[in-house]
Design a protein around this motif. Structure first.
Motif, PDB file in Angstrom:
ATOM      1  N   ARG A   1      13.429   5.088  -0.336  1.00 21.58           N
ATOM      2  CA  ARG A   1      12.759   4.367  -1.422  1.00 21.58           C
ATOM      3  C   ARG A   1      12.436   5.308  -2.577  1.00 21.58           C
ATOM      4  N   ALA A   2      12.003   6.523  -2.248  1.00 18.92           N
ATOM      5  CA  ALA A   2      11.667   7.485  -3.301  1.00 18.92           C
ATOM      6  C   ALA A   2      12.903   7.855  -4.113  1.00 18.92           C
ATOM      7  N   ARG A   3      14.048   8.050  -3.428  1.00 24.75           N
ATOM      8  CA  ARG A   3      15.282   8.372  -4.145  1.00 24.75           C
ATOM      9  C   ARG A   3      15.695   7.228  -5.056  1.00 24.75           C
ATOM     10  N   THR A   4      15.608   6.006  -4.530  1.00 26.89           N
ATOM     11  CA  THR A   4      15.990   4.838  -5.329  1.00 26.89           C
ATOM     12  C   THR A   4      15.106   4.704  -6.556  1.00 26.89           C
TER      13      THR A   4
ATOM     14  N   ALA B   1       0.827  -1.213   0.000  1.00 29.43           N
ATOM     15  CA  ALA B   1       0.000   0.000   0.000  1.00 29.43           C
ATOM     16  C   ALA B   1       0.860   1.261   0.000  1.00 29.43           C
ATOM     17  N   CYS B   2       2.015   1.198   0.668  1.00 29.80           N
ATOM     18  CA  CYS B   2       2.879   2.377   0.780  1.00 29.80           C
ATOM     19  C   CYS B   2       3.660   2.656  -0.492  1.00 29.80           C
ATOM     20  N   LEU B   3       3.897   1.614  -1.275  1.00 33.57           N
ATOM     21  CA  LEU B   3       4.725   1.753  -2.472  1.00 33.57           C
ATOM     22  C   LEU B   3       3.915   1.349  -3.691  1.00 33.57           C
ATOM     23  N   PRO B   4       2.907   2.138  -4.058  1.00 33.04           N
ATOM     24  CA  PRO B   4       2.044   1.765  -5.185  1.00 33.04           C
ATOM     25  C   PRO B   4       2.839   1.618  -6.470  1.00 33.04           C
ATOM     26  N   GLY B   5       2.501   0.569  -7.208  1.00 31.40           N
ATOM     27  CA  GLY B   5       3.178   0.327  -8.473  1.00 31.40           C
ATOM     28  C   GLY B   5       4.445  -0.484  -8.340  1.00 31.40           C
ATOM     29  N   ALA B   6       4.925  -0.657  -7.110  1.00 33.15           N
ATOM     30  CA  ALA B   6       6.162  -1.419  -6.913  1.00 33.15           C
ATOM     31  C   ALA B   6       5.836  -2.899  -6.789  1.00 33.15           C
ATOM     32  N   THR B   7       6.644  -3.710  -7.430  1.00 34.79           N
ATOM     33  CA  THR B   7       6.520  -5.154  -7.304  1.00 34.79           C
ATOM     34  C   THR B   7       7.666  -5.634  -6.427  1.00 34.79           C
ATOM     35  N   LEU B   8       7.346  -6.022  -5.209  1.00 34.47           N
ATOM     36  CA  LEU B   8       8.373  -6.381  -4.240  1.00 34.47           C
ATOM     37  C   LEU B   8       8.531  -7.892  -4.182  1.00 34.47           C
ATOM     38  N   SER B   9       9.754  -8.346  -4.332  1.00 35.26           N
ATOM     39  CA  SER B   9      10.032  -9.767  -4.160  1.00 35.26           C
ATOM     40  C   SER B   9      10.056 -10.087  -2.673  1.00 35.26           C
ATOM     41  N   GLY B  10      10.032 -11.383  -2.357  1.00 31.38           N
ATOM     42  CA  GLY B  10      10.102 -11.781  -0.957  1.00 31.38           C
ATOM     43  C   GLY B  10      11.358 -11.263  -0.289  1.00 31.38           C
ATOM     44  N   HIS B  11      12.482 -11.287  -1.020  1.00 25.69           N
ATOM     45  CA  HIS B  11      13.739 -10.784  -0.459  1.00 25.69           C
ATOM     46  C   HIS B  11      13.650  -9.290  -0.172  1.00 25.69           C
ATOM     47  N   GLU B  12      13.025  -8.529  -1.069  1.00 22.40           N
ATOM     48  CA  GLU B  12      12.911  -7.083  -0.868  1.00 22.40           C
ATOM     49  C   GLU B  12      12.030  -6.758   0.335  1.00 22.40           C
ATOM     50  N   VAL B  13      10.978  -7.541   0.537  1.00 21.10           N
ATOM     51  CA  VAL B  13      10.121  -7.328   1.708  1.00 21.10           C
ATOM     52  C   VAL B  13      10.904  -7.612   2.982  1.00 21.10           C
ATOM     53  N   GLU B  14      11.677  -8.702   2.983  1.00 15.94           N
ATOM     54  CA  GLU B  14      12.484  -9.036   4.158  1.00 15.94           C
ATOM     55  C   GLU B  14      13.526  -7.954   4.425  1.00 15.94           C
ATOM     56  N   LEU B  15      14.124  -7.415   3.353  1.00 17.28           N
ATOM     57  CA  LEU B  15      15.108  -6.348   3.517  1.00 17.28           C
ATOM     58  C   LEU B  15      14.456  -5.097   4.103  1.00 17.28           C
ATOM     59  N   ALA B  16      13.274  -4.752   3.604  1.00 15.10           N
ATOM     60  CA  ALA B  16      12.564  -3.582   4.129  1.00 15.10           C
ATOM     61  C   ALA B  16      12.198  -3.789   5.593  1.00 15.10           C
ATOM     62  N   ALA B  17      11.748  -4.996   5.935  1.00 17.77           N
ATOM     63  CA  ALA B  17      11.408  -5.289   7.329  1.00 17.77           C
ATOM     64  C   ALA B  17      12.639  -5.165   8.215  1.00 17.77           C
ATOM     65  N   ALA B  18      13.795  -5.623   7.711  1.00 18.11           N
ATOM     66  CA  ALA B  18      15.030  -5.509   8.486  1.00 18.11           C
ATOM     67  C   ALA B  18      15.429  -4.051   8.668  1.00 18.11           C
ATOM     68  N   GLN B  19      15.241  -3.232   7.624  1.00 14.42           N
ATOM     69  CA  GLN B  19      15.590  -1.812   7.719  1.00 14.42           C
ATOM     70  C   GLN B  19      14.712  -1.089   8.735  1.00 14.42           C
ATOM     71  N   LEU B  20      13.467  -1.529   8.862  1.00 16.89           N
ATOM     72  CA  LEU B  20      12.536  -0.848   9.760  1.00 16.89           C
ATOM     73  C   LEU B  20      12.547  -1.434  11.171  1.00 16.89           C
ATOM     74  N   ALA B  21      12.614  -2.751  11.280  1.00 23.91           N
ATOM     75  CA  ALA B  21      12.567  -3.383  12.603  1.00 23.91           C
ATOM     76  C   ALA B  21      13.949  -3.527  13.225  1.00 23.91           C
ATOM     77  N   GLY B  22      14.988  -3.593  12.389  1.00 27.25           N
ATOM     78  CA  GLY B  22      16.342  -3.773  12.915  1.00 27.25           C
ATOM     79  C   GLY B  22      16.762  -2.710  13.918  1.00 27.25           C
ATOM     80  N   PRO B  23      16.582  -1.409  13.608  1.00 23.61           N
ATOM     81  CA  PRO B  23      16.963  -0.380  14.582  1.00 23.61           C
ATOM     82  C   PRO B  23      16.194  -0.481  15.901  1.00 23.61           C
ATOM     83  N   LEU B  24      14.956  -0.961  15.845  1.00 22.18           N
ATOM     84  CA  LEU B  24      14.178  -1.114  17.077  1.00 22.18           C
ATOM     85  C   LEU B  24      14.797  -2.193  17.960  1.00 22.18           C
ATOM     86  N   LEU B  25      15.181  -3.298  17.328  1.00 25.38           N
ATOM     87  CA  LEU B  25      15.804  -4.385  18.069  1.00 25.38           C
ATOM     88  C   LEU B  25      17.158  -3.951  18.616  1.00 25.38           C
TER      89      LEU B  25
END
Length: 217
Positions: free
Chosen positions: A201-204, A151-175
């Motif tokens: 993500r927008a820059r990329t 929902a946040c990245l309309p038009g983007a097709t995210l692979s399973g690896h990309e979703v895991e990477l995004a989750a790590a980028q967001l949850a990693g600092p919390l941990l």
């Protein structure tokens, strides 16, 4: 009109035995990590017969996965219909709250379960068991991020690896805050984390679009 037969009553002993089994498995997981949760250890600690345990859990991996769900329950779903950024922020703050409330050891166990394959033991059966659990835990945490990121990245097709990477980028600092710096991941920290992620993500995306539109020389 003949009365419908009443549904058979569930034996309350089954509920009690399942509760005892899970309590023992969670305690062993918290105290000794993944390898401490064996069928023998759980039956000894819970006082439940092995045959009864197998009525609830067909394999040790299934029991271990259930113990993880008890120790680190599923995150609350993001509210539907909200702005994409707000939904992502809700999910990140839910992660922050869970890490703050969970004992540090539980987070360490979680990290162990999703560690690199190279860290798995040499025993083939144990390696298969932990790899299966790793897949279960990753899916358990990946699915909410996949839904919200779509929902946040309309038009983007995210692979399973990309979703895991995004989750790590967001949850990693919390941990990292929970285990290392001991700082609270408050609302301001979570908001900056989400905004920095979306800006990156927008820059990329912009750079990829520019490269695609640049004529080849």
């Amino acid at each position: 009109m003949p009365e419908q037969p009443a549904a058979p009553r569930r034996d309350p002993r089954l509920d009690r035995s399942r509760t005892a089994i899970l309590a023992a498995a969670v305690a062993l997981l918290s105290e000794g990590g993944v390898r401490a949760v064996t069928i023998e250890a759980v039956t000894a600690r819970s006082g439940v017969a092995r045959s009864t345990l197998y009525r609830h859990f067909t394999t040790g991996t299934e029991l271990l996965a259930a113990a993880f769900r008890e120790l680190l329950p599923a995150l609350p779903p993001a509210p539907e219909g909200g702005a994409p950024r707000d939904r992502l922020l809700h999910l990140v703050r839910a992660h922050a709250d869970q890490f703050e409330q969970a004992p540090a050891l539980a987070a360490v166990v979680w990290m162990t379960a999703i560690g690199k394959s190279a860290d798995l033991p040499s025993d083939a059966e144990e390696r298969t068991r932990l790899a299966t659990l790793r897949e279960h835990v990753i899916e358990h945490y990946r699915a909410p991020f996949e839904e919200v990121l779509t929902a946040c990245l309309p038009g983007a097709t995210l692979s399973g690896h990309e979703v895991e990477l995004a989750a790590a980028q967001l949850a990693g600092p919390l941990l990292f805050n929970t285990l290392v710096t001991r700082r609270a991941s408050d609302a301001r920290f979570c908001a900056r984390l989400v905004d920095d992620f979306l800006a990156g993500r927008a820059r990329t995306t912009g750079e990829e679009t520019a490269r695609a539109q640049t004529p080849a020389t």
